[in-house]
Design an enzyme around this catalytic site. Structure first.
Site, PDB file in Angstrom:
ATOM      1  N   CYS A 151       1.142  -1.267   0.006  1.00  0.00           N
ATOM      2  CA  CYS A 151      -0.382  -0.189   0.056  1.00  0.00           C
ATOM      3  C   CYS A 151       0.991   1.055  -0.196  1.00  0.00           C
ATOM      4  O   CYS A 151       1.575   1.413   0.337  1.00  0.00           O
ATOM      5  CB  CYS A 151      -0.797  -0.356   1.280  1.00  0.00           C
ATOM      6  SG  CYS A 151      -1.230   1.055   1.940  1.00  0.00           S
ATOM      7  N   CYS A 186       0.289   4.107   2.681  1.00  0.00           N
ATOM      8  CA  CYS A 186       0.692   3.536   3.896  1.00  0.00           C
ATOM      9  C   CYS A 186       2.069   4.152   4.329  1.00  0.00           C
ATOM     10  O   CYS A 186       2.603   4.507   5.237  1.00  0.00           O
ATOM     11  CB  CYS A 186       0.687   1.653   4.020  1.00  0.00           C
ATOM     12  SG  CYS A 186      -1.456   1.467   4.415  1.00  0.00           S
TER      13      CYS A 186
END
Ligand code: ZN
Length: 144
Positions: free
Chosen positions: A69, A72
């Site tokens: 991600c 993230c």
């Protein structure tokens, strides 16, 4: 607070208890010796996640993330900066939702990054999406 503070060691899962007055003196885990209230972001597994969420006397904020991600990864240094700013107010931890998918399912997490703030064994609030450190700090302060 006569009974002292209960804190799960975020590194080994040991339950610790120490007097409230020792909080800022840097209490260490009785089992593995790491600082119980450090200013870094601890990486949790599922067992330590559940223990810390359930039993701790300091609020805990968890970053639900995954290595694939991008947002993230972008947020990780922001989250770490907020952890330093809010030391002693809340502990900061992260858990890899790819490695521990059962946690995401149980918490009905549909998008990451997601932050969940816990206090006294309960979920207090969620903050989704990649955020700057200032937003994370404001989020924690607003709810505590
Ligand atoms: Zn420990």
């Amino acid at each position: 607070m006569q009974d002292g503070i209960r804190l799960t060691c975020l590194s080994c899962g040991q339950a610790n208890r120490f007097p409230f007055t020792k909080l800022k003196a840097g209490p260490k885990c009785a089992k593995c010796g790491v600082m119980l209230v450090g200013d870094d972001v601890a990486a949790l597994n599922d067992l330590r996640h559940d223990k810390a969420v359930r039993a701790d006397d300091l609020p805990l904020i968890v970053d639900y993330w995954a290595p694939w991600c991008g947002p993230c990864r972008t947020m990780a240094p922001e989250f770490a900066a907020a952890a330093k700013a809010l030391r002693f107010l809340a502990r900061f931890a992260k858990i890899d939702t790819e490695q521990f998918p059962a946690i995401s399912q149980r918490l009905q997490i549909r998008g990451i990054p997601l932050l969940i703030l816990y206090a006294q064994g309960k979920e207090i609030a969620r903050l989704s999406g990649a955020r700057p450190a200032s937003d994370i700090e404001a989020f924690v302060r607003q709810h505590l």
